[in-house]
Design an enzyme around this catalytic site. Sequence first.
Site, PDB file in Angstrom:
ATOM      1  N   GLY A  31      -6.420   5.617   0.962  1.00  0.00           N
ATOM      2  CA  GLY A  31      -5.475   6.613   0.201  1.00  0.00           C
ATOM      3  C   GLY A  31      -4.662   6.122  -1.143  1.00  0.00           C
ATOM      4  N   ASP A  77     -14.501  -2.633   0.140  1.00  0.00           N
ATOM      5  CA  ASP A  77     -14.081  -1.863   1.381  1.00  0.00           C
ATOM      6  C   ASP A  77     -15.516  -1.748   2.230  1.00  0.00           C
ATOM      7  OD1 ASP A  77     -11.804   0.958   1.741  1.00  0.00           O
ATOM      8  OD2 ASP A  77     -13.106   0.269   3.032  1.00  0.00           O
ATOM      9  N   LYS A 118     -17.292   4.048   1.259  1.00  0.00           N
ATOM     10  CA  LYS A 118     -15.999   4.274   0.222  1.00  0.00           C
ATOM     11  C   LYS A 118     -16.217   3.802  -1.182  1.00  0.00           C
ATOM     12  CE  LYS A 118     -12.438   5.430   3.523  1.00  0.00           C
ATOM     13  NZ  LYS A 118     -11.169   5.205   4.061  1.00  0.00           N
ATOM     14  N   ASN A 159      -3.920  -2.884   6.919  1.00  0.00           N
ATOM     15  CA  ASN A 159      -3.643  -3.698   8.216  1.00  0.00           C
ATOM     16  C   ASN A 159      -3.275  -5.230   7.750  1.00  0.00           C
ATOM     17  OD1 ASN A 159      -6.240  -5.804   8.310  1.00  0.00           O
ATOM     18  ND2 ASN A 159      -7.006  -3.632   7.718  1.00  0.00           N
ATOM     19  N   CYS A 176       5.427 -16.081   3.438  1.00  0.00           N
ATOM     20  CA  CYS A 176       6.441 -16.915   3.796  1.00  0.00           C
ATOM     21  C   CYS A 176       7.783 -15.936   4.362  1.00  0.00           C
ATOM     22  CB  CYS A 176       7.071 -16.740   1.941  1.00  0.00           C
ATOM     23  SG  CYS A 176       6.429 -17.878   1.110  1.00  0.00           S
ATOM     24  N   CYS A 190      -3.471   8.675  15.571  1.00  0.00           N
ATOM     25  CA  CYS A 190      -3.689   8.248  14.202  1.00  0.00           C
ATOM     26  C   CYS A 190      -2.545   8.127  13.572  1.00  0.00           C
ATOM     27  CB  CYS A 190      -4.832   9.095  13.595  1.00  0.00           C
ATOM     28  SG  CYS A 190      -4.213  10.557  12.984  1.00  0.00           S
TER      29      CYS A 190
END
Lengths: 429, 429
Positions: free
Chosen positions: A110, A131, A154, A211, A256, A277
């Site tokens: 997206g 991807d 993609k 993620n 960090c 989802c």
Amino acid sequence: MATVEELKLRIRELENELIKSKQKQSDAEHHLRPKIDQMSAEVVDSNPYSRLMALKRMGIVQDYEVNMCIYYFYDTFILITACSCSDEHYTCCHSQKIRSFAVAVVGVGGVGSVTAEMLTRCGIGKLLLFDYDKVELANMNRLFFQPHQAGLSKVEAAEHTLRNINPDVAFETHNYNITTMDNFTHFMNRISHGGLEEGKPVDLVLSCVDNFEARMAINTACNELGQIWMESGVSENAVSGHIQLIIPGETACFACAPPLIVAANIDEKTLKRDGVCAASLPTTMGVVAGLLVQNVLKYLLGFGTVSYYLGYNAMQDFFPSMAMKANPQCDNRHCRRQQDEYKKKEAEQPKQEVVQEEEEVVHEDNEWGIELVSEVSEAELQDASGPVPDLPEGITVAYTIPEKDGASGETVEETDQSLEELMAQMRKM
Amino acid sequence: MATVEELKLRIRELENELIKSKQKQSDAEHHLRPKIDQMSAEVVDSNPYSRLMALKRMGIVQDYEVNMCIYYFYDTFILITACSCSDEHYTCCHSQKIRSFAVAVVGVGGVGSVTAEMLTRCGIGKLLLFDYDKVELANMNRLFFQPHQAGLSKVEAAEHTLRNINPDVAFETHNYNITTMDNFTHFMNRISHGGLEEGKPVDLVLSCVDNFEARMAINTACNELGQIWMESGVSENAVSGHIQLIIPGETACFACAPPLIVAANIDEKTLKRDGVCAASLPTTMGVVAGLLVQNVLKYLLGFGTVSYYLGYNAMQDFFPSMAMKANPQCDNRHCRRQQDEYKKKEAEQPKQEVVQEEEEVVHEDNEWGIELVSEVSEAELQDASGPVPDLPEGITVAYTIPEKDGASGETVEETDQSLEELMAQMRKM
């Protein structure tokens, strides 16, 4: 039975129909514009770069395209950038500023797909897309991909659309997951060698993944390579997002100040339930991609103030901004090494340090004279406070327990009672 | 000479080739997804609405789709919205909330096209598109249109792409300039009758035009019809923009506080020089479209805080926000009429007035306790001030001339000396 003449007539008909059909088929291809050698500022409807070249005339960027003039003077080649090229005695060659950059986009979902489209339409030199996902109809609530691309990878679908939009951009696509051992090595290699000129590093890496595992992989690679990158993200409830500029050794890296899930070493896959989802909106993702690529353009072309961190809260239309220094206790050893190198460089160039400090002020204008003030005076604070504990330098207490009611300053933590006993006492009240 | 058999063979070959060619031609059409009767929250890759329906589960919107249950109880039809539909004894029918809205987009350029795409991907009920321009290669530096569409009308090209993305949306396109007399009448008619149900007004008008004449036309139409609309704009130098919600009679209309060019009655066409075009960036336009459609979703679906005015300064990543009341001296008579009607309604519903006042606070949370403070105390201000003139209620002085140095409080305006004399005195100093 048909005569030879009738058959011949039918053949002519079919041949004509076939030609027409093939013409229609390749219609899109016929409309593809030819590659453009040099960006022009000419204002004609057929010039895809006129609105971008206007940025220079408007005084926004110093150079969107740079004319680079190489001439021969007393047996020596002399190079002048941003020449006016009015002198016909010298041999001029032209190099385009925006076209001289290579950007890697990791994650073409997206945010990443719109990011890649914006860079393509701006005429970036080279795009590297990473991807491993396929286009699904479930992605149709965000911009870029179209239903007929469902099932394609993609990166493949994106390259096809983007090349069609701007054939001047060089594309390199990798249909793999960067977090596996082999792919990670290959990913590192492409970041450090896949620049516009093969063998040179890319100019910027953009993280548009969904993620933490992938973010940590990009963080690891960029810390090791000293590669400047930008992070982006959108919340699971679709109504907030952020972008962040990470300069290894100088600003906080992803390790960090890690999110709880990373710090606590929780496997994020265990948090995702089947049949559930995340929500997503084309609006939030479009805004985050827009803010990200705007920051990229400001960083690469040198205009405006580059944001270190910019948040977007869609519920309130609130845009928090901040800067975070690298953490000397960062878990990532390459981050600590980059910090040491940055400190050494800083020490060697004391004058530059001042300039960099100035750059860290993100919002210089404060038209309304907004200040952070305490609602209580220093004296009131003193009266209301308990004893201040002995703390190491740089650490302050947010509040202390006041010694009101003659209490001995005993805090909840100091009691010997268990939580259950305290709760039982509360119930009796 | 060819035999009949050879000719027949050639016909078969050509027929086969033609079938293949036609198949390829309509390949995109074959991939078109079928229309979807009812939005489902099911998490499968083939569901284009799963990520949007998740907004409800995430607690962001109360209803993205509303289940409407009509049942028959003691000879009476009873309608329950947002029913759980677990009861099998009643006849249930379903109505979709997002699908129940019709939105008009005026101007299908850099902002309008992305606005229309976002609404289409969100599954809006109906889109009405107004534009008289053609797609040009010079538009390729913004999102949405593609090079092969050059030469097509913007509304025609947009409808083709959008219908392909989401066949569930109803489209109505008008390839004309809304500012000419006849077209304006037709435009007014479609705004007031072109809703999802023909004859009803649209739910919202979005202005995505690039000139003041068209903005004034939309403003005139919406004031006359009492139609709520949102304004949007991007600056000529491509690095700032804004969105604005206009509720006729309640908030300032475009004529309440007009830009200088409109107030001074300057023909903006005289300001545009041949061979000079405005700069534009896909980033700024994408951000403005994203903020606009986010505000539309918040307004239509009732979540978050709807912004009255939100600016975007890309150079500093600064986002000013404000609200402006309607101007009782507005030049537009329909605006003044709407103001009278709004005041009447307010007076009739004193309880609602309080609620509306509360809604006007744009940023309710103030985590950091930011306040506007004066740098001088009240006492200091008193000491430093001259005599405060007698002013009508509600008007305060920003500053007065202090009576320091024993001066009589004489101000520059009160002197008999001419400007030239004063400047001559200054030069002598």
